[in-house]
Enzyme design. Sequence first.
Site, PDB file in Angstrom:
ATOM      1  N   GLU A  96       0.849  -1.199   0.000  1.00  0.00           N
ATOM      2  CA  GLU A  96       0.000   0.000   0.000  1.00  0.00           C
ATOM      3  C   GLU A  96       0.876   1.237   0.000  1.00  0.00           C
ATOM      4  OE1 GLU A  96      -2.763   0.447   3.198  1.00  0.00           O
ATOM      5  OE2 GLU A  96      -3.456  -1.624   3.117  1.00  0.00           O
TER       6      GLU A  96
ATOM      7  N   GLU B 188      -9.309   9.651   5.118  1.00  0.00           N
ATOM      8  CA  GLU B 188      -9.517   8.214   4.943  1.00  0.00           C
ATOM      9  C   GLU B 188     -10.543   7.905   3.858  1.00  0.00           C
ATOM     10  OE1 GLU B 188      -9.803   5.616   8.131  1.00  0.00           O
ATOM     11  OE2 GLU B 188      -8.651   6.836   9.534  1.00  0.00           O
TER      12      GLU B 188
END
Length: 434
Positions: free
Chosen positions: A267, A330
């Site tokens: 990631e 987020e």
Amino acid sequence: MAFDSQCRWYRLAFLLLSGVFFPATASPAVGINYGQLGNNLPSPDRVVGLLQSINVSKVKLYDSDPQVLHAFRNTSIEFVIGIPNDDVGKMTDPAKAYAWVKANVLAYLPQTRVSCITVGNEVLTGNDSSLIQNLVPAMQNVYNVLRTLRLANKVEVTTAHSLAVLQSSYPPSTSSFRQDLVKPLRPLLDFHARTGSPFLINAYPFFAYMGDPKNVPLDYVLFQPNAGNTDPNTGLHYDNMLFAQIDAVHSALEAEGHHNLTVKVSETGWPSKGDAQEVGATPGNARAYNGNLMKIAAQRKGTPKRPNSPLEVYVFALFNENMKPGPTSERNYGLFKPDGTAAYAVGLDSARLGSASPPADHSPTPFNTSVVSPPTQPATGAKSANSSSAPSITSVSSAVVLRWGSMRLLGKGLVGLVLAGSYPQRLVELEGVV
């Protein structure tokens, strides 16, 4: 949605992103994380066309969603699928491990290309001792099933880690793992050595910049031209934080006697929007980070410590996901909005011509790998553990020295800069003098 509308959806995506994020000439090692924490995301059938139109060849899931795996049958796209943290304990039972592999891997091969299984996510930096103890036995059982089914040479077994597994990383050549994690890490590293599977890290330079924007050079975290930094022990020069982070992991592995393990970035990404205190979460910076990252990957560049090992990354993430908890950032890591339009402009003309890099908000000069002298001390952060959830920065209760794409904390029992563990997010308590 009518057929012509679907065509427009795919065509718009292709025009906005082809040649920048996943150009036709890009490295096949560039993939994307496909999270699904949203109630307005397109169906997997529609996502197939989108990913094909932007030349994505690898996708990483956080589970083994049957709708997704079914939708991608007979495509050339390769999948990493995941066993969630909540299910890791079940895999310590060989019978349950066999049933899982049969239902989630064997049932889809060869039509759907499953090439890797991640057992848990950022397990070691959580606070679940039982989960930590179960990790390697679960991985071993899953691997044993694959070997029994004669799939071990086609499907890897691994797990992903937060950079919070590192005790220190200044300079990269002296990096080491946290002492409290060495005991569970050693059998895990032995497993990787035996099976040939990669060591995965989740790396987010964004959090370093957000935590200390006055001292962390933005150009250094965005792969833009900057003075860089030289490791005093090796003479290796770093012009971006991500490479310093990766080489710090290599050094930590070597300190444990593992010189040949492959390190991949499972990631990395940059949010296009954030709360007021989330400095740097803007469309321009997201465009610069992801655009320059893709260019480096397409050049098949390795890190200073591993120049002949091309960067292998999974960009986070495919969509903005509106059901992710936490700060605004987020919910804004996606390259795309749920309706299929790009989350931000990507500088189509310059990308197609291979000229200037996507500009950041501060209008840096075009991407260039030339560097001359060290910048102000850079730092790093880490993203949290669960399927597509990111951490936020917290205040630090004592002195902090931020350098080299990592962090050093002075004192004991400090809490700061890193969130990790399985969902919901948990603060990592970094103990001991670094």
